[in-house]
Design an enzyme around this catalytic site. Structure first.
Site, PDB file in Angstrom:
ATOM      1  N   PHE A  24      41.136  44.808  46.107  1.00 51.27           N
ATOM      2  CA  PHE A  24      42.625  45.158  46.214  1.00 51.27           C
ATOM      3  C   PHE A  24      42.750  46.185  45.350  1.00 51.27           C
ATOM      4  O   PHE A  24      42.666  46.537  43.884  1.00 51.27           O
ATOM      5  CB  PHE A  24      43.446  43.634  46.313  1.00 51.27           C
ATOM      6  CG  PHE A  24      44.690  43.917  46.162  1.00 51.27           C
ATOM      7  CD1 PHE A  24      45.728  44.509  47.230  1.00 51.27           C
ATOM      8  CD2 PHE A  24      45.164  43.721  44.851  1.00 51.27           C
ATOM      9  CE1 PHE A  24      46.374  44.466  47.116  1.00 51.27           C
ATOM     10  CE2 PHE A  24      46.661  44.436  44.451  1.00 51.27           C
ATOM     11  CZ  PHE A  24      47.650  44.170  45.690  1.00 51.27           C
ATOM     12  N   GLY A  25      43.272  46.973  45.295  1.00 52.25           N
ATOM     13  CA  GLY A  25      43.742  48.292  44.804  1.00 52.25           C
ATOM     14  C   GLY A  25      45.459  48.233  44.902  1.00 52.25           C
ATOM     15  O   GLY A  25      45.743  47.670  45.782  1.00 52.25           O
ATOM     16  N   TYR A  26      45.654  48.909  43.630  1.00 50.75           N
ATOM     17  CA  TYR A  26      47.319  48.249  42.562  1.00 50.75           C
ATOM     18  C   TYR A  26      47.686  49.123  42.400  1.00 50.75           C
ATOM     19  O   TYR A  26      48.890  49.894  42.079  1.00 50.75           O
ATOM     20  CB  TYR A  26      47.539  46.698  42.050  1.00 50.75           C
ATOM     21  CG  TYR A  26      46.840  46.398  40.750  1.00 50.75           C
ATOM     22  CD1 TYR A  26      45.829  46.135  40.552  1.00 50.75           C
ATOM     23  CD2 TYR A  26      47.170  47.086  39.716  1.00 50.75           C
ATOM     24  CE1 TYR A  26      44.254  45.811  39.735  1.00 50.75           C
ATOM     25  CE2 TYR A  26      46.583  47.621  38.303  1.00 50.75           C
ATOM     26  CZ  TYR A  26      44.933  46.763  38.662  1.00 50.75           C
ATOM     27  OH  TYR A  26      44.154  46.796  37.115  1.00 50.75           O
ATOM     28  N   GLY A  27      46.540  50.204  41.959  1.00 53.34           N
ATOM     29  CA  GLY A  27      47.738  51.913  41.242  1.00 53.34           C
ATOM     30  C   GLY A  27      46.898  52.784  41.798  1.00 53.34           C
ATOM     31  O   GLY A  27      46.983  52.651  43.138  1.00 53.34           O
ATOM     32  N   SER A  28      45.896  53.343  40.786  1.00 57.27           N
ATOM     33  CA  SER A  28      45.431  54.291  41.955  1.00 57.27           C
ATOM     34  C   SER A  28      44.519  54.368  42.745  1.00 57.27           C
ATOM     35  O   SER A  28      44.410  55.359  43.832  1.00 57.27           O
ATOM     36  CB  SER A  28      44.261  55.860  40.868  1.00 57.27           C
ATOM     37  OG  SER A  28      43.176  55.117  40.291  1.00 57.27           O
ATOM     38  N   GLU A  99      36.342  53.028  36.296  1.00 57.23           N
ATOM     39  CA  GLU A  99      37.301  51.826  36.291  1.00 57.23           C
ATOM     40  C   GLU A  99      36.776  51.544  34.838  1.00 57.23           C
ATOM     41  O   GLU A  99      37.126  50.356  34.557  1.00 57.23           O
ATOM     42  CB  GLU A  99      37.317  50.456  36.750  1.00 57.23           C
ATOM     43  CG  GLU A  99      37.946  51.204  38.703  1.00 57.23           C
ATOM     44  CD  GLU A  99      39.210  51.742  38.307  1.00 57.23           C
ATOM     45  OE1 GLU A  99      40.526  50.761  37.247  1.00 57.23           O
ATOM     46  OE2 GLU A  99      40.053  52.524  39.506  1.00 57.23           O
TER      47      GLU A  99
END
Ligand code: SIN
Length: 187
Positions: A24-28, A99
């Site tokens: 799950f990605g929430y930024g870039s 990351e």
């Protein structure tokens, strides 16, 4: 100065034996999916709020002038919208590299609908990492974001790309839109 999480994350073997799993990605990771994925779909995670509280020394700033990028803060009842990707475990080394400035792999339930969810992975920067900046007045955070530049580009673009991606997902995030609206104060 920085906290390189690659060794720590490399010891996490949870999905090693899986053919694929969900990230799950929430930024870039929402708007910059420069990695191979098998499938992607909008998703959300519960009890987390997105905040520009993580310092960026390697992407959107430099060690002497860090930028601000997003991490998640635990908050009961909150919902964080983003994008989920089904990926192969062999991709993790590349993602750990991307990351590495303070983000640790963390397992969370990822929701695709009220009746469909799966255990997957997020990259989470917790307050005990050396790059964590924490909360500051909104105007101070906006000023820092407006000025910071790093090897991956301007911190302003990171914020505005995230705001646009969330808009395209139909997701509202007051913290992100409040910071984005302050960018017009800086040229
Ligand atoms: C993410 O996008 O999920 C992590 C934070 C970032 O790389 O911006």
């Amino acid at each position: 100065m920085t906290f390189d999480t690659r060794d720590h994350n490399g010891r996490m073997t949870h999905f090693d034996q899986h053919d694929s799993f969900w990230l799950f990605g929430y930024g870039s990771l929402i708007w910059k999916a420069d990695f191979p994925f098998l499938e992607r779909k909008p998703a959300w995670i519960d009890h987390w709020s997105r905040r520009f509280w993580q310092g960026s020394h390697d992407h959107r700033g430099i060690p002497s002038a860090p930028g601000r990028v997003v991490t998640l803060i635990s908050e009961r009842g909150a919902r964080c919208d983003g994008m989920a990707y089904r990926i192969e475990p062999s991709l993790l080394q590349q993602l750990d590299m991307r990351e590495k400035n303070g983000y640790l792999r963390e397992l969370v339930p990822i929701h695709f609908s009220p009746t469909s969810s799966v255990d997957g992975l997020i990259y989470l920067a917790t307050p005990d990492n050396d790059a964590f900046l924490g909360e500051a007045p909104l105007a101070r955070m906006a000023e820092q974001i407006a000025q910071a530049q790093g090897p991956s580009g301007s911190n302003r673009d990171y914020l505005l790309n995230l705001e646009q991606a969330l808009r395209e997902l139909g997701a509202s995030d007051h913290h992100v839109s409040a910071l984005a609206s302050l960018m017009s104060d800086y040229k």
